[in-house]
Design an enzyme around this catalytic site. Sequence first.
Site, PDB file in Angstrom:
ATOM      1  N   SER A  10      29.599 -24.621   4.005  1.00  0.00           N
ATOM      2  CA  SER A  10      28.947 -25.630   3.201  1.00  0.00           C
ATOM      3  C   SER A  10      27.489 -25.915   3.584  1.00  0.00           C
ATOM      4  O   SER A  10      26.745 -26.453   2.772  1.00  0.00           O
ATOM      5  CB  SER A  10      29.734 -26.942   3.292  1.00  0.00           C
ATOM      6  OG  SER A  10      29.717 -27.441   4.610  1.00  0.00           O
ATOM      7  N   SER A  16      31.483 -23.698   8.293  1.00  0.00           N
ATOM      8  CA  SER A  16      30.307 -24.107   7.512  1.00  0.00           C
ATOM      9  C   SER A  16      28.949 -23.903   8.164  1.00  0.00           C
ATOM     10  O   SER A  16      27.932 -24.044   7.497  1.00  0.00           O
ATOM     11  CB  SER A  16      30.433 -25.565   7.110  1.00  0.00           C
ATOM     12  OG  SER A  16      31.180 -25.656   5.934  1.00  0.00           O
ATOM     13  N   LYS A  20      21.273 -31.303   7.721  1.00  0.00           N
ATOM     14  CA  LYS A  20      22.249 -31.296   6.624  1.00  0.00           C
ATOM     15  C   LYS A  20      22.473 -32.724   6.133  1.00  0.00           C
ATOM     16  O   LYS A  20      22.554 -33.660   6.955  1.00  0.00           O
ATOM     17  CB  LYS A  20      23.554 -30.690   7.146  1.00  0.00           C
ATOM     18  CG  LYS A  20      24.636 -30.459   6.105  1.00  0.00           C
ATOM     19  CD  LYS A  20      25.856 -29.809   6.759  1.00  0.00           C
ATOM     20  CE  LYS A  20      26.962 -29.476   5.779  1.00  0.00           C
ATOM     21  NZ  LYS A  20      28.125 -28.832   6.429  1.00  0.00           N
TER      22      LYS A  20
HETATM   23  N1  GLN Z   1      34.914 -23.679   3.539  1.00  0.00           N
HETATM   24  C1  GLN Z   1      35.688 -24.554   4.349  1.00  0.00           C
HETATM   25  C2  GLN Z   1      36.143 -25.741   3.541  1.00  0.00           C
HETATM   26  O1  GLN Z   1      35.817 -25.819   2.401  1.00  0.00           O
HETATM   27  C3  GLN Z   1      34.913 -24.968   5.555  1.00  0.00           C
HETATM   28  C4  GLN Z   1      33.896 -25.987   5.247  1.00  0.00           C
HETATM   29  C5  GLN Z   1      33.263 -26.552   6.485  1.00  0.00           C
HETATM   30  O2  GLN Z   1      33.268 -25.957   7.546  1.00  0.00           O
HETATM   31  N2  GLN Z   1      32.736 -27.745   6.325  1.00  0.00           N
HETATM   32  O3  GLN Z   1      36.847 -26.584   4.024  1.00  0.00           O
END
Ligand code: GLN
Length: 484
Positions: free
Chosen positions: A154, A178, A79
Site C-alpha cells: 500500500s 506494504s 505515508k
Molecule cells: N496487501 C496487504 C493488504 O492489503 C498488505 C498491506 C500492508 O502491508 N499494509 O492487507
Amino acid sequence: MPLYYSTAHQLHDMLVSKEISAEEITRAVFNRIEQVEDKIRAYITLTKDQAISSARSVDKARAAGEELPLLAGIPVAVKDNMCTQGVRTTCASKILYNYIPPYNAAVLERLNEARAVIIGKTNLDEFAMGSSCENSAFFATCNPWDTDRVPGGSSGGSAAAVAVGEAVLALGSDTGGSIRQPASFCGVVGMKPTYGAVSRYGLVAYASSLDQIGPFARDVTDCAWLLNVICGHDPKDSTSAPYDTPDYTSFLKEDIKSMKIGVPREYMGEGIDPAVKEVIRKAINVYSGLGAVVEETTLPHTEYALPAYYLIAPAEASSNLARYDGVRYGYRAENAGDLADMFMQTRSEGFGAEVKRRIMLGTYALSAGYYDAYYNQALKVRTLIKADFDRAFEKFDLLLGPTSPVTAFKRGEKMDDPLQMYMVDICTLAVNLAGIPAISIPAGMADKLPVGLQLMGRPFGEGDILRAAYAFEQNTDHHCKLPE
Ligand code: GLN
C-alpha cells in the site's frame, strides 16, 4: 547526478562541506515534484512552506557552527497514515479527508529531532489495505518505470516518490508487505523492521499485531541512516520493544564470508514468475561468489500464510476501524435521521469498497459462531508459521527469496478480482505473521521492470540483513538504475 537523485549520505557530505545548502536541496526536490508529479501522483499533501522553513533553520544551524545530525536537511516523504500535527492525515480515505491531527506520530517527532525536512504526505491504498495503490479514495499513483503500471502498495506513493526523485527518503508502513512490495516494484530499498522496533504511536492502526513502520531509500546505507533515527523504545507504544538499538551503520560491511543463507523452496516454486526466479537465482550466485553458504531449506506452512493473514488482518481492522463513526472527527453523512442512521450512512459513504470488504470479513471471522473456526484457527496457523522461521534460523542467519511473485502489473489489471490482488502478497505476509524483519533491495530487471530481492532475518536481526544487503549492493549496480 542531479541533487534530487543523490543519496542522503552524499547530500550530508555536500552540506557539511558547504557545497550546497539545505534550502537548495529542498528546492531541487520541489522542482522535481513540479516536473513529474502530474505523471506520478505520489503525494496527497505537499508541505512546501514548512519544508523550506525547516531547511532554512538547518542552514542557520550550520552557519552557527552546530554539528548537523546525519539526516539534517534531508527531504523525507511520509505515508499519509502517520499523524502529522497540523497537517491533514487522510489514510487516503474519504472518512478522514479533513482530519488534521493535534499531535505528531512518534516517528515524526524523531525526524524533527533529527532535523529532517518533511516534504509531504504520500498516497496509499485506503487505510493501507491493498497491493497496488489503486484503493486510494483520491487517485492512483503510477509506477515511474512505466506509468501504465502500479507502483505496488500500500505504500505506493512513498516508493514512487523515492524512485523518481520526489523525495530522498520516505517512511512507509508494512502490515503484510506494504513497504517491501512497492520497493520491489519501484526499484528502491524498503525495509520492514522487527515488530516492536519502531514505535507505532501515531500510526493509524490497520492490523495492530502486524503493522510496522519502516524506511524507503535509494541504497542500503541510507536505509540504515533512517533506521537509526526511527528505531528505539517508546513508552507510548505498549508493543514497543525495550531494546537497546544498535548503530545500524556499523553493520555495513562487505564481508559476508561463511554467512549461512537459506532459500526456502516455497519461495521459488509454483506461482513465482520464471523471469523473477531467474533474477533471484543470479542473486544467489552473487552471494555464493562472495563466500556465503547458500542452501535450500523449507518453511512448510508458507501456503497457509495467505489465508491466515486475510483472517487476522481483517479481524483486527474491523475492530480498529470501528472508531470512524462520524462523531468526533472525519467525514459525517449529512441528513441522516437518528444516531444509528448517522453511523450507518457515514460508514457506508465514508469507506471504499475494499475497506468495507475487510470490515465485513473481519466481523464475520470474529462473530460468536465462527470465532473458533476462523479467527482462532488462523492464530494457531500463525504460531506454526513462526515456528517454521524459528527452526530455519537455528541453521541459517538469513533467508532469501523474491519479494513479490511478479513485477509491477498494469493498473486496473487486478482490481476486479480481490483474490488475485491478495496473491501478490504471498512472499511478504509470513514475515509479518512471524514479526521478523525483512528488506527488499533492487536485484535486477525482468522485462524492463525492477525485481526485488527479499532478505529475512531473526527477530532484531536487522544487522545481519543490512550486512548482506550492503554486500550485494557493493558488488552489483542494480540500485544505480533510474527510471527514464
Ligand atoms: N496487501 C496487504 C493488504 O492489503 C498488505 C498491506 C500492508 O502491508 N499494509 O492487507
